[in-house]
Design a protein around this motif. Structure first.
Motif, PDB file in Angstrom:
ATOM      1  N   ILE A 164       0.844  -1.211   0.000  1.00  0.00           N
ATOM      2  CA  ILE A 164       0.000   0.000   0.000  1.00  0.00           C
ATOM      3  C   ILE A 164       0.871   1.250   0.000  1.00  0.00           C
ATOM      4  CG2 ILE A 164      -1.649   1.343   1.352  1.00  0.00           C
ATOM      5  CD1 ILE A 164      -2.923  -1.294   2.228  1.00  0.00           C
ATOM      6  N   TYR A 165       1.946   1.239   0.816  1.00  0.00           N
ATOM      7  CA  TYR A 165       2.828   2.399   0.860  1.00  0.00           C
ATOM      8  C   TYR A 165       3.503   2.629  -0.494  1.00  0.00           C
ATOM      9  CZ  TYR A 165       2.395   2.729   5.938  1.00  0.00           C
ATOM     10  OH  TYR A 165       1.909   2.891   7.204  1.00  0.00           O
ATOM     11  N   ALA A 166       3.921   1.532  -1.127  1.00  0.00           N
ATOM     12  CA  ALA A 166       4.551   1.670  -2.447  1.00  0.00           C
ATOM     13  C   ALA A 166       3.558   2.255  -3.452  1.00  0.00           C
ATOM     14  CB  ALA A 166       5.064   0.311  -2.926  1.00  0.00           C
ATOM     15  N   GLY A 167       2.340   1.719  -3.413  1.00  0.00           N
ATOM     16  CA  GLY A 167       1.308   2.267  -4.307  1.00  0.00           C
ATOM     17  C   GLY A 167       0.981   3.705  -3.986  1.00  0.00           C
ATOM     18  N   MET A 168       1.025   4.045  -2.683  1.00  0.00           N
ATOM     19  CA  MET A 168       0.719   5.413  -2.277  1.00  0.00           C
ATOM     20  C   MET A 168       1.776   6.390  -2.806  1.00  0.00           C
ATOM     21  SD  MET A 168       0.219   6.868   1.603  1.00  0.00           S
ATOM     22  CE  MET A 168       1.960   6.623   2.004  1.00  0.00           C
TER      23      MET A 168
END
Length: 466
Positions: A164-168
């Motif tokens: 999720i952080y990478a996508g964010m």
């Protein structure tokens, strides 16, 4: 800060806040979901372990069997006797510092549960804990306690959180790029409109905004184009009015200077002591004639000024045009005969209209006097023609006619088709302008039909009164 930067940073901040909010909510939701799912599985495992523990025989291998269950299930297991005293736990280090017994209230609650586990899932603890009453068992065990760190259930969240952080962060980067591109797209028409507005403000009314958009920017561009066209037309009209005004003052100066020079010359001649009586009379007549000419000039100017600024210019009443035409014929008949012209009326019958009698009489006087001045021979006709709800009044002559190049400006102030000859005839150059002003005040219009060598016909209409 430019509007492009303001738009870009506004979009970036709003979208980043949105992305972070959604990401945080997603992580917390997944975390809660995994914990809820783990708690349900934990409760089922507690029942399974309790069933297995109650079936073990009380022998030397009981401890090993419980230890084996703890190792296979990866749970922390403690066993309590009928008095609630702990006598077995695996692994031992996990139970250091904890009370070695089950509280009486919890034991009472377990008896009421009738074999159903009690799961303790408190926010203040880092473990899931379940107590089960084993009921009738094959050994000394009466209560079973299993526990596990909640972090075991959050292990999957860590991997998901990294995703999720990478996508964010990827989304934030994309948002920054898209925001600057979008801000540029949104700011581009604003910059074009601003540049066009500045050009128009500097007087470049030929500037046209070619903004092919169907939104508010396109509408604003069309409005600015329309404003520029209107300003360009108004500017051209102001130039024409300025030229006419300049010409008007030049013409007044010229018109007044000539008779004043003539008057000054006549007065100088009258100062000669031995001037013959005939000459003295001649110079006196010349001076009086020029004085009357100047008086007529300023009277015409005053009439035009009243038309421009005086709302009470007209004194309307019901009048009979026949009486005005008959009176005008009586006045100008001797003048026409003296010049050898025929002044006739045609179809002059009673026609009642609502108008200012003095002003309409002045219109007739100007039109007839002009016809007499500029008609060297032939006839002049004044007539009335009834046409439905209006009556047409016309003055027609057999004069030299007027060229088409003069018709558009014929009613301008001080305009003459032949300036030298017109001044010789004593005109002020305002007669037709006065006619136009009076008729405009009557919501009518003076018109002319003329060809060179074919004479001229001036006419106007007035509404009939029932």
């Amino acid at each position: 800060m430019k509007i492009r930067s303001k738009l870009a940073w506004t979009y970036i901040i709003l979208l980043v806040i949105g992305i972070i909010t959604i990401s945080t909510y997603s992580i917390l939701t997944i975390r809660s979901f995994l914990l809820d799912e783990g708690a349900e599985q934990f409760e089922r495992d507690a029942l399974s372990l309790a069933l297995a523990a109650s079936s073990f025989n009380e022998d030397a291998q009981f401890d090993q069997k419980i230890q084996r269950q703890a190792e296979l299930s990866q749970y922390e297991i403690a066993v309590y006797d009928k008095d609630g005293i702990r006598f077995l736990q695996f692994p031992e280090e996990e139970f250091e510092g904890e009370a070695p017994y089950v509280e009486a209230s919890l034991m009472a609650e377990l008896e009421r549960q009738d074999g159903e586990p009690i799961v303790i899932n408190s926010d203040s603890t880092q473990k899931l804990i379940a107590y089960v009453d084993l009921g009738q068992s094959e050994n000394a065990a009466q209560y079973l306690r299993i526990s596990q760190d909640k972090s075991e259930y959050y292990a999957a969240v860590a991997s998901i959180r990294h995703i999720i952080y990478a996508g964010m962060f990827f989304s934030i980067g994309a948002v920054i790029i898209v925001s600057f591109l979008f801000a540029r797209y949104m700011a581009s028409p604003i910059l074009q409109l601003n540049a066009a507005a500045l050009d128009i403000a500097r007087g470049n009314f030929d500037r046209k905004i070619d903004l092919k958009r169907n939104d508010e920017f396109g509408t604003l561009a069309d409005s600015l184009n329309h404003m520029a066209e209107t300003l360009r037309a108004d500017n051209e009209e102001l130039k024409k009015l300025n030229e006419k005004q300049s010409q008007f003052f030049a013409d007044i100066t010229h018109e007044v200077r000539n008779p004043l020079h003539t008057i000054a010359g006549a007065l100088e001649m009258l100062e000669i002591e031995k001037l013959q009586p005939e000459k003295k009379k001649q110079y006196m007549n010349t001076a009086q004639k020029q004085i009357k000419r100047v008086a007529r000039l300023f009277e015409d100017i005053k009439t035009l000024q009243r038309y421009d600024f005086d709302e009470s210019f007209l004194n309307r009443q019901n009048i009979d045009l026949k009486s005005l035409v008959d009176e005008a014929q009586n006045v100008f008949q001797p003048i026409a005969e003296k010049k050898g012209l025929e002044l006739e009326t045609n179809n002059v019958s009673s026609c009642i209209v609502n108008a200012d009698p003095d002003k309409i009489e002045q219109v007739l006087d100007n039109l007839i006097s002009n016809a007499i001045k500029y008609t060297p021979e032939g006839r002049i006709e004044v007539g009335l023609e009834k046409k439905e709800e209006v009556v047409e009044v016309y003055v027609q002559d057999t004069g030299p006619g007027i060229g088409k190049e003069h018709l558009d400006r014929l009613f301008d102030r001080f305009y003459r088709t032949d300036k030298a000859r017109s001044r010789d005839k004593g005109g002020t150059g305002l007669g037709l302008s006065v006619v136009k002003g009076i008729l405009n005040a009557h919501q009518s219009e003076i018109k002319v039909e003329s060809e060179v060598g074919q004479g001229s016909r001036f006419y106007f209409t007035l509404p009939l009164v029932d």
